[in-house]
Design a protein around this motif. Structure first.
Motif, PDB file in Angstrom:
ATOM      1  N   ARG A   1     -12.337  -4.077  -1.369  1.00 26.25           N
ATOM      2  CA  ARG A   1     -12.646  -3.822  -0.634  1.00 26.25           C
ATOM      3  C   ARG A   1     -13.429  -3.224  -1.050  1.00 26.25           C
ATOM      4  O   ARG A   1     -14.588  -2.887   0.262  1.00 26.25           O
ATOM      5  CB  ARG A   1     -11.769  -2.858  -0.372  1.00 26.25           C
ATOM      6  CG  ARG A   1     -10.385  -2.766   0.575  1.00 26.25           C
ATOM      7  CD  ARG A   1      -9.616  -1.667   1.240  1.00 26.25           C
ATOM      8  NE  ARG A   1      -9.290  -1.222   0.191  1.00 26.25           N
ATOM      9  CZ  ARG A   1      -8.195  -1.104  -0.376  1.00 26.25           C
ATOM     10  NH1 ARG A   1      -7.061  -1.476   0.124  1.00 26.25           N
ATOM     11  NH2 ARG A   1      -7.555  -0.334  -0.893  1.00 26.25           N
TER      12      ARG A   1
ATOM     13  N   PRO B   1     -11.776  -7.166   4.565  1.00 24.42           N
ATOM     14  CA  PRO B   1     -10.633  -5.990   3.674  1.00 24.42           C
ATOM     15  C   PRO B   1      -9.820  -6.212   3.251  1.00 24.42           C
ATOM     16  O   PRO B   1      -9.261  -8.064   3.592  1.00 24.42           O
ATOM     17  CB  PRO B   1     -10.287  -5.910   5.593  1.00 24.42           C
ATOM     18  CG  PRO B   1     -10.732  -7.066   5.969  1.00 24.42           C
ATOM     19  CD  PRO B   1     -11.905  -7.006   5.590  1.00 24.42           C
ATOM     20  N   ALA B   2      -9.367  -5.868   2.981  1.00 24.84           N
ATOM     21  CA  ALA B   2      -7.601  -6.451   0.658  1.00 24.84           C
ATOM     22  C   ALA B   2      -6.851  -5.011   1.448  1.00 24.84           C
ATOM     23  O   ALA B   2      -7.019  -3.668   1.749  1.00 24.84           O
ATOM     24  CB  ALA B   2      -8.301  -6.190   0.100  1.00 24.84           C
ATOM     25  N   LEU B   3      -5.915  -5.493   0.933  1.00 26.40           N
ATOM     26  CA  LEU B   3      -4.278  -5.436   1.379  1.00 26.40           C
ATOM     27  C   LEU B   3      -3.911  -5.533   0.394  1.00 26.40           C
ATOM     28  O   LEU B   3      -3.291  -6.754  -0.311  1.00 26.40           O
ATOM     29  CB  LEU B   3      -3.423  -5.530   2.231  1.00 26.40           C
ATOM     30  CG  LEU B   3      -2.299  -4.557   2.963  1.00 26.40           C
ATOM     31  CD1 LEU B   3      -2.246  -3.572   3.263  1.00 26.40           C
ATOM     32  CD2 LEU B   3      -1.560  -5.346   4.370  1.00 26.40           C
TER      33      LEU B   3
ATOM     34  N   GLU C   1       0.910  -1.699   0.147  1.00 32.36           N
ATOM     35  CA  GLU C   1       0.034   0.239  -0.282  1.00 32.36           C
ATOM     36  C   GLU C   1       0.846   1.160  -0.398  1.00 32.36           C
ATOM     37  O   GLU C   1       0.598   2.302   0.624  1.00 32.36           O
ATOM     38  CB  GLU C   1      -0.514  -0.605   1.856  1.00 32.36           C
ATOM     39  CG  GLU C   1      -2.030  -1.165   1.024  1.00 32.36           C
ATOM     40  CD  GLU C   1      -2.800  -0.855  -0.121  1.00 32.36           C
ATOM     41  OE1 GLU C   1      -2.967   0.390  -0.986  1.00 32.36           O
ATOM     42  OE2 GLU C   1      -4.263  -1.457  -0.433  1.00 32.36           O
TER      43      GLU C   1
ATOM     44  N   ALA D   1      -7.304  -4.469  -5.382  1.00 34.53           N
ATOM     45  CA  ALA D   1      -7.714  -4.340  -3.154  1.00 34.53           C
ATOM     46  C   ALA D   1      -9.031  -3.580  -3.288  1.00 34.53           C
ATOM     47  O   ALA D   1      -9.786  -4.252  -2.406  1.00 34.53           O
ATOM     48  CB  ALA D   1      -6.157  -3.778  -2.670  1.00 34.53           C
TER      49      ALA D   1
ATOM     50  N   ALA E   1       3.072  -8.247   5.661  1.00 40.78           N
ATOM     51  CA  ALA E   1       1.865  -7.325   5.077  1.00 40.78           C
ATOM     52  C   ALA E   1       0.623  -7.450   6.252  1.00 40.78           C
ATOM     53  O   ALA E   1      -0.308  -7.223   6.563  1.00 40.78           O
ATOM     54  CB  ALA E   1       1.156  -8.246   3.858  1.00 40.78           C
TER      55      ALA E   1
ATOM     56  N   ARG F   1      -0.385  -5.629   9.624  1.00 36.09           N
ATOM     57  CA  ARG F   1      -1.249  -4.217   8.286  1.00 36.09           C
ATOM     58  C   ARG F   1      -2.570  -5.151   8.367  1.00 36.09           C
ATOM     59  O   ARG F   1      -3.256  -4.184   8.302  1.00 36.09           O
ATOM     60  CB  ARG F   1      -0.738  -3.495   6.871  1.00 36.09           C
ATOM     61  CG  ARG F   1       0.655  -3.170   7.458  1.00 36.09           C
ATOM     62  CD  ARG F   1       1.520  -1.980   6.517  1.00 36.09           C
ATOM     63  NE  ARG F   1       2.954  -1.907   6.613  1.00 36.09           N
ATOM     64  CZ  ARG F   1       2.999  -0.610   6.517  1.00 36.09           C
ATOM     65  NH1 ARG F   1       1.512   0.502   6.511  1.00 36.09           N
ATOM     66  NH2 ARG F   1       4.263  -0.053   6.543  1.00 36.09           N
ATOM     67  N   LEU F   2      -2.550  -5.800   7.587  1.00 33.87           N
ATOM     68  CA  LEU F   2      -4.089  -6.512   7.591  1.00 33.87           C
ATOM     69  C   LEU F   2      -4.741  -6.727   8.955  1.00 33.87           C
ATOM     70  O   LEU F   2      -6.160  -6.075   8.803  1.00 33.87           O
ATOM     71  CB  LEU F   2      -4.031  -7.776   6.102  1.00 33.87           C
ATOM     72  CG  LEU F   2      -5.526  -8.243   5.663  1.00 33.87           C
ATOM     73  CD1 LEU F   2      -6.094  -6.987   4.693  1.00 33.87           C
ATOM     74  CD2 LEU F   2      -5.093  -9.617   5.313  1.00 33.87           C
TER      75      LEU F   2
ATOM     76  N   ALA G   1     -10.554 -12.715   4.748  1.00 35.10           N
ATOM     77  CA  ALA G   1      -9.265 -10.944   4.414  1.00 35.10           C
ATOM     78  C   ALA G   1      -9.230 -11.040   3.114  1.00 35.10           C
ATOM     79  O   ALA G   1      -8.988 -12.670   3.007  1.00 35.10           O
ATOM     80  CB  ALA G   1      -8.507 -10.840   5.790  1.00 35.10           C
TER      81      ALA G   1
ATOM     82  N   LEU H   1      -4.817 -10.058   0.674  1.00 36.44           N
ATOM     83  CA  LEU H   1      -3.482  -9.742   0.289  1.00 36.44           C
ATOM     84  C   LEU H   1      -3.539 -10.269  -1.564  1.00 36.44           C
ATOM     85  O   LEU H   1      -3.819 -10.971  -1.716  1.00 36.44           O
ATOM     86  CB  LEU H   1      -2.513 -10.851   0.934  1.00 36.44           C
ATOM     87  CG  LEU H   1      -2.492 -10.044   2.686  1.00 36.44           C
ATOM     88  CD1 LEU H   1      -1.435 -10.965   3.012  1.00 36.44           C
ATOM     89  CD2 LEU H   1      -1.798  -8.837   2.876  1.00 36.44           C
TER      90      LEU H   1
ATOM     91  N   PRO I   1      -5.847 -10.187   9.511  1.00 32.41           N
ATOM     92  CA  PRO I   1      -7.128 -10.571   9.440  1.00 32.41           C
ATOM     93  C   PRO I   1      -7.320 -11.509  10.858  1.00 32.41           C
ATOM     94  O   PRO I   1      -6.581 -11.302  11.505  1.00 32.41           O
ATOM     95  CB  PRO I   1      -6.392 -11.882   8.593  1.00 32.41           C
ATOM     96  CG  PRO I   1      -4.992 -11.638   8.949  1.00 32.41           C
ATOM     97  CD  PRO I   1      -4.393 -11.047   8.797  1.00 32.41           C
TER      98      PRO I   1
END
Length: 282
Positions: A135, A140-142, A15, A131, A160, A163-164, A119, A121, A166
């Protein structure tokens, strides 16, 4: 750098943040006594003479490849332990570009999100388009951008995850970079690789890319609504897949029509249930 394909993942970012900038003090409780190395390689079975690194001794090349994969496996083992600890089912979705991974993922999310946490990635060389699309489903997605890199690796996934974040007992879908070669060699710590093959690609793909199909636990033959319009023999494709991987499961489905989607979702449910049984027993 991949010593076979020559890709460079040194510019990978999550991101918009360079991977090297990530704080290592996160809640994974992993030991970070390793030296970071963004180099990547493939299975030892790939012939050194196919390397795009002229001037390097072939024996040295094999040694470098083994070292790189060993480092990746160490990251993957930590990721796998973390997934098990949190009861998370991680699935690595792999395919060629244009196979319909993101469309299938969006349909899968709509079907499963009322039942349990999900979730995602997303792996692409550039942009956060996928992403953002995920979303929009409310999940949630990263985005992980690999720059010139042609695959995700376990180091990227490790960084990652904080940050995500899950949820415990969730399903984490990892949509890998579109590529039927390099992702086969890199364990991310996932519970299973799911290879997605569109009927527009040809039924000979399992024979042409045996490493990927031998590494997969499940093959999804996708876009079956197009079968009347393409030269694709489903039975022959399944035969080819099982020639390189006798135990692989195969499902047929279409995101557009919805045919076969229930069977795929049930596969995910059963895989999650198996993960939860082990988690609760622990």
């Amino acid at each position: 750098m991949c010593t076979t394909c020559g890709c460079e993942n040194g510019q990978a970012r999550i991101e918009g943040a360079a991977l090297a900038e990530h704080d290592h003090d996160h809640d994974h409780e992993h030991e970070h006594d390793h030296a970071h190395d963004h180099a990547h390689a493939h299975h030892d079975g790939h012939a050194p003479e196919h390397s795009h690194a002229p001037g390097i001794d072939p024996a040295r090349m094999v040694s470098v490849e083994r070292d790189i994969l060993s480092r990746n496996d160490a990251f993957a083992a930590r990721n796998r332990a973390w997934f098990v600890e949190h009861g998370i089912l991680a699935l690595n979705l792999v395919s060629s570009p244009g196979s319909g991974k993101t469309t299938l993922l969006a349909r899968t999310i709509e079907a499963l999100k009322p039942e349990f946490a999900l979730a995602v990635l997303e792996g692409d060389q550039e942009t956060s388009l996928d992403a953002e699309r995920i979303r929009a489903t409310g999940v949630p997605a990263l985005q992980i951008n690999t720059g010139k890199g042609c695959h995700l690796d376990a180091h990227m996934i490790e960084h990652a995850l904080p940050r995500l974040r899950p949820a415990d007992a969730s399903v984490l879908f990892i949509e890998n970079v579109g590529n039927l070669v390099c992702p086969a060699a890199f364990d991310l710590g996932e519970a299973a690789k799911v290879a997605i093959l569109s009927v527009t690609e040809g039924d000979d793909k399992p024979l042409k890319y045996p490493d990927m199909f031998s590494a997969a636990q499940l093959v999804l033959i996708h876009k079956t609504d197009l079968l009347p319009y393409v030269d694709f023999d489903v039975a022959r494709c399944i035969e080819h897949a099982r020639r390189v991987n006798p135990g692989v499961q195969v499902l047929q489905l279409s995101s557009r029509s919805g045919d076969g989607l229930d069977a795929w979702c049930e596969w995910v449910r059963l895989a999650r249930r198996s993960r939860l049984l082990g988690w609760r027993a622990a």
